[in-house]
Design a protein around this motif. Structure first.
Motif, short mmCIF file in Angstrom:
data_model
loop_
_atom_site.label_atom_id
_atom_site.label_comp_id
_atom_site.label_asym_id
_atom_site.label_seq_id
_atom_site.Cartn_x
_atom_site.Cartn_y
_atom_site.Cartn_z
N HIS A 132 -3.82 -2.37 0.39
CA HIS A 132 -4.33 -4.26 0.17
C HIS A 132 -5.63 -4.55 0.64
CE1 HIS A 132 -0.39 -5.76 -2.06
NE2 HIS A 132 -0.75 -4.10 -2.46
N GLY A 174 1.38 -1.33 0.30
CA GLY A 174 -0.02 0.22 -0.02
C GLY A 174 1.11 0.69 0.21
N GLU A 195 6.14 1.40 -7.78
CA GLU A 195 4.58 1.82 -8.29
C GLU A 195 3.83 3.26 -7.87
OE1 GLU A 195 3.43 -0.11 -3.99
OE2 GLU A 195 2.79 -2.04 -5.45
N HIS A 245 -3.58 3.47 -2.38
CA HIS A 245 -3.56 2.81 -2.73
C HIS A 245 -3.57 1.39 -1.71
CE1 HIS A 245 -2.31 -1.07 -4.97
NE2 HIS A 245 -0.97 -1.59 -4.11
ZN LIG Z 1 -0.10 -2.99 -4.20
#
Ligand SMILES: [Zn+2]
Length: 205
Positions: free
Chosen positions: A129, A56, A108, A127
């Motif tokens: 998870h 994340g 990412e 972002h």
């Molecule tokens: Zn990820």
């Protein structure tokens, strides 16, 4: 001091990072640290102890690029300004990112860059998870193709496709079918991006 190197992130693909290791040239907004820690408390951004990998991240757009939580900061709590890095430039085709700060940006960051590029009105991205939410929302909200892994030029192009072909601008949430547990929300500010996730978490988690 500049450090050009390559490394593998989340096991997928090499990407090029031009890391300018110096003190962040801008202040980290309190709201950014607040929402990062809130997501950490809810275990949506964190660290897989068994494989020693963080998951994340969170970013916000600034006049000088976007500020994003750095690689391998998932276990840090509470987060501090030095755990963020400023992405000042990127090249999707070359799979490269330039960042300035005391910590590197993960691969990412490329996906965040693509979301910002897709719609100028977007100023914040989270972002997370979440296995349960990922399964519930897959193909019920805009979803990237299963064969496309996170943090790659292909994922950036998948993001552009969703902005062309789906109602992602209204829904402000994306499931990444090719990135286990991976979900992205975004908004005009961190509150909007955060509230979208909190609403889904309250409904499904
Ligand atoms: Zn990820």
């Amino acid at each position: 001091m500049s450090n050009q190197d390559q490394f593998i992130d989340e096991g997928y693909i090499k990407y090029n990072i031009n890391w300018i290791n110096e003190v962040l040239p801008i202040a980290v907004p309190n709201q950014l640290m607040h929402w990062r820690d809130k997501m950490h408390e809810l275990k949506q951004i964190g660290h897989y102890a068994d494989i020693n990998i963080g998951y994340g991240n969170i970013s916000v757009k600034t006049t000088k690029g976007f500020l994003i939580s750095g690689t391998q900061t998932g276990d840090v709590y509470p987060i501090q300004p030095e755990h963020f890095t400023l992405v000042t430039d990127y090249d999707i085709e070359a799979n490269s990112v330039t960042c300035k700060g005391e910590i590197k940006a993960s691969s990412e960051s490329m996906t965040h860059a693509a979301v910002y590029e897709a719609d100028e009105a977007i100023n914040a991205i989270i972002h997370i998870h979440n296995q349960k939410l990922w399964e519930k929302l897959m193909d019920n909200v805009p979803t990237t193709k299963k064969e496309v892994p996170y943090g790659t030029p292909e994922m950036a192009n998948e993001i552009f496709r969703l902005f062309k072909e789906t109602a992602v601008q209204q829904e402000k949430i994306i499931v990444m079918a090719g990135h286990d547990e991976g979900i992205i929300s975004f908004g005009k500010d961190l509150e909007e991006a955060g509230e979208i996730l909190l609403n889904f978490l309250a409904k499904f988690n």
